[in-house]
Enzyme design. Structure first.
Site, PDB file in Angstrom:
ATOM      1  N   ASP A   1      68.350 -39.302 -15.749  1.00 48.61           N
ATOM      2  CA  ASP A   1      69.419 -38.753 -16.587  1.00 48.61           C
ATOM      3  C   ASP A   1      70.645 -38.379 -15.752  1.00 48.61           C
ATOM      4  OD1 ASP A   1      68.917 -38.569 -19.380  1.00 48.61           O
ATOM      5  OD2 ASP A   1      67.419 -37.003 -19.043  1.00 48.61           O
TER       6      ASP A   1
ATOM      7  N   LYS B   1      62.880 -45.364 -26.687  1.00 45.84           N
ATOM      8  CA  LYS B   1      62.813 -45.520 -25.226  1.00 45.84           C
ATOM      9  C   LYS B   1      61.566 -46.298 -24.841  1.00 45.84           C
ATOM     10  CE  LYS B   1      65.745 -41.611 -24.480  1.00 45.84           C
ATOM     11  NZ  LYS B   1      65.836 -40.150 -24.627  1.00 45.84           N
TER      12      LYS B   1
ATOM     13  N   GLN C   1      63.289 -34.882 -22.659  1.00 44.07           N
ATOM     14  CA  GLN C   1      64.207 -34.924 -23.803  1.00 44.07           C
ATOM     15  C   GLN C   1      64.760 -33.526 -24.100  1.00 44.07           C
ATOM     16  OE1 GLN C   1      65.048 -37.865 -25.385  1.00 44.07           O
ATOM     17  NE2 GLN C   1      66.473 -36.758 -26.650  1.00 44.07           N
TER      18      GLN C   1
HETATM   19  N1  GUN Z   1      69.209 -35.362 -25.591  1.00 38.10           N
HETATM   20  C1  GUN Z   1      70.333 -35.950 -26.089  1.00 38.10           C
HETATM   21  N2  GUN Z   1      70.822 -36.835 -25.195  1.00 38.10           N
HETATM   22  C2  GUN Z   1      69.998 -36.800 -24.135  1.00 38.10           C
HETATM   23  C3  GUN Z   1      69.983 -37.506 -22.901  1.00 38.10           C
HETATM   24  O1  GUN Z   1      70.836 -38.348 -22.584  1.00 38.10           O
HETATM   25  N3  GUN Z   1      68.960 -37.194 -22.071  1.00 38.10           N
HETATM   26  C4  GUN Z   1      68.026 -36.271 -22.368  1.00 38.10           C
HETATM   27  N4  GUN Z   1      67.067 -36.020 -21.466  1.00 38.10           N
HETATM   28  N5  GUN Z   1      68.014 -35.601 -23.501  1.00 38.10           N
HETATM   29  C5  GUN Z   1      68.989 -35.879 -24.381  1.00 38.10           C
END
Ligand code: GUN
Length: 284
Positions: free
Chosen positions: A120, A53, A97
């Site tokens: 998200d 990211k 996350q």
């Molecule tokens: N963990 C696995 N996929 C995701 C996601 O799309 N967003 C977040 N915040 N955590 C994750």
């Protein structure tokens, strides 16, 4: 033999369009979009995602703010950090996350993130807005799947769509996005009585369960488009999806590989959402 939908290529195009739009947005407003990423604990897979990211942010011209917290972090400490980020004008998007350590209530954390910075789209307010079709953000993975479907020129209108998996992150919003484009949607899960029949009925089949090679060729309609959201290890430790790719590709008309299908799209859509969040901030 199915045509491959190349997620690497499509995600590169999305990132390039975000980069170009960001350049124009910066020139016009003087604002650099900023994404804060929070990681609690040291799960190795999550660490890789967070690193990717950061790289993607640099590539499209965003600021990124990493908050790597120890596994012992309390819920109160995490909520305090989120409050600070909610109030920080340099931060337009906040991503915490998942999964979080067991002692932290995931729902409380999601609810604490400002809906305006919820890149998200996990906050109940954003989830509700998706349901009624009036939203700023779409969750990154389902949005990436729609982008892949569009890139291949596949029309959802009137098609039978089967989504296997009903998670809040993928399955449920996925069903909603297909419905918005006039798909006839079936959602399957672990209690579904006849998974094979539901899959065989699908013109568009989306697998998002997290079970290696669950979807076999006998479950796929001739000529179907098959989208694989799974990310698993097979018996030899090799990365694989929820679909038995080698056999299903002989029957489908379109198929996404793992890796190189849906995976790269998730981060590309996160970049798009972060730019959207910066634009919302600019509008006040
Ligand atoms: N963990 C696995 N996929 C995701 C996601 O799309 N967003 C977040 N915040 N955590 C994750």
């Amino acid at each position: 033999m199915a045509q491959l939908i190349n997620g690497k290529e499509v995600s590169q195009r999305v990132r390039e369009s975000v980069r170009a739009e960001t350049e124009a947005f910066k020139a016009e407003t003087g604002i650099t979009p900023g994404l804060a990423v929070i990681l609690v604990g040291d799960d190795p897979a999550s660490k890789i995602y967070v690193g990717n990211k950061k790289k993607a942010c640099a590539e499209v011209g965003f600021n990124s703010f990493e908050h790597i917290l120890p596994a012992e972090t309390t819920e109160a400490e995490l909520l305090e950090l989120i409050e600070k980020l909610n109030a920080d004008p340099a931060v337009h998007g906040i991503l915490c996350q998942l999964p979080l350590p067991r002692h932290i209530d995931e729902r409380a954390v999601i609810n604490a993130i400002s809906p305006k910075k919820d890149v998200d789209a996990f906050h109940p307010q954003n989830v509700g807005r998706i349901m009624i079709g009036s939203y700023d953000f779409l969750p990154c993975t389902p949005a990436g799947v729609m982008e892949l479907i569009h890139s291949a020129g596949i029309s959802v209108n009137g098609k039978n769509c089967t989504v296997v998996g009903r998670s809040n992150i993928v399955g449920k919003p996925m069903a909603m996005l297909l419905l918005h484009e006039n798909g006839t949607v079936t959602v399957c899960h672990s209690r579904t009585k006849d998974l094979k029949a539901a899959c065989l009925n699908a013109d568009i089949l989306v697998a998002a369960v997290g079970k290696a090679k669950l979807i076999t060729a006998d479950m796929v309609k001739e000529g179907a488009a098959v989208i694989d959201v799974g990310m698993n290890r097979d018996e030899n430790g090799k990365l694989c999806g929820d679909v038995d790719f080698e056999n299903v590709k002989e029957k489908a008309s379109y198929i996404t590989p793992v890796p190189g299908g849906v995976g790269p799209m998730t981060i590309a859509m996160l970049m798009r959402n972060t730019l959207t969040a910066a634009k919302l901030f600019n509008r006040g």
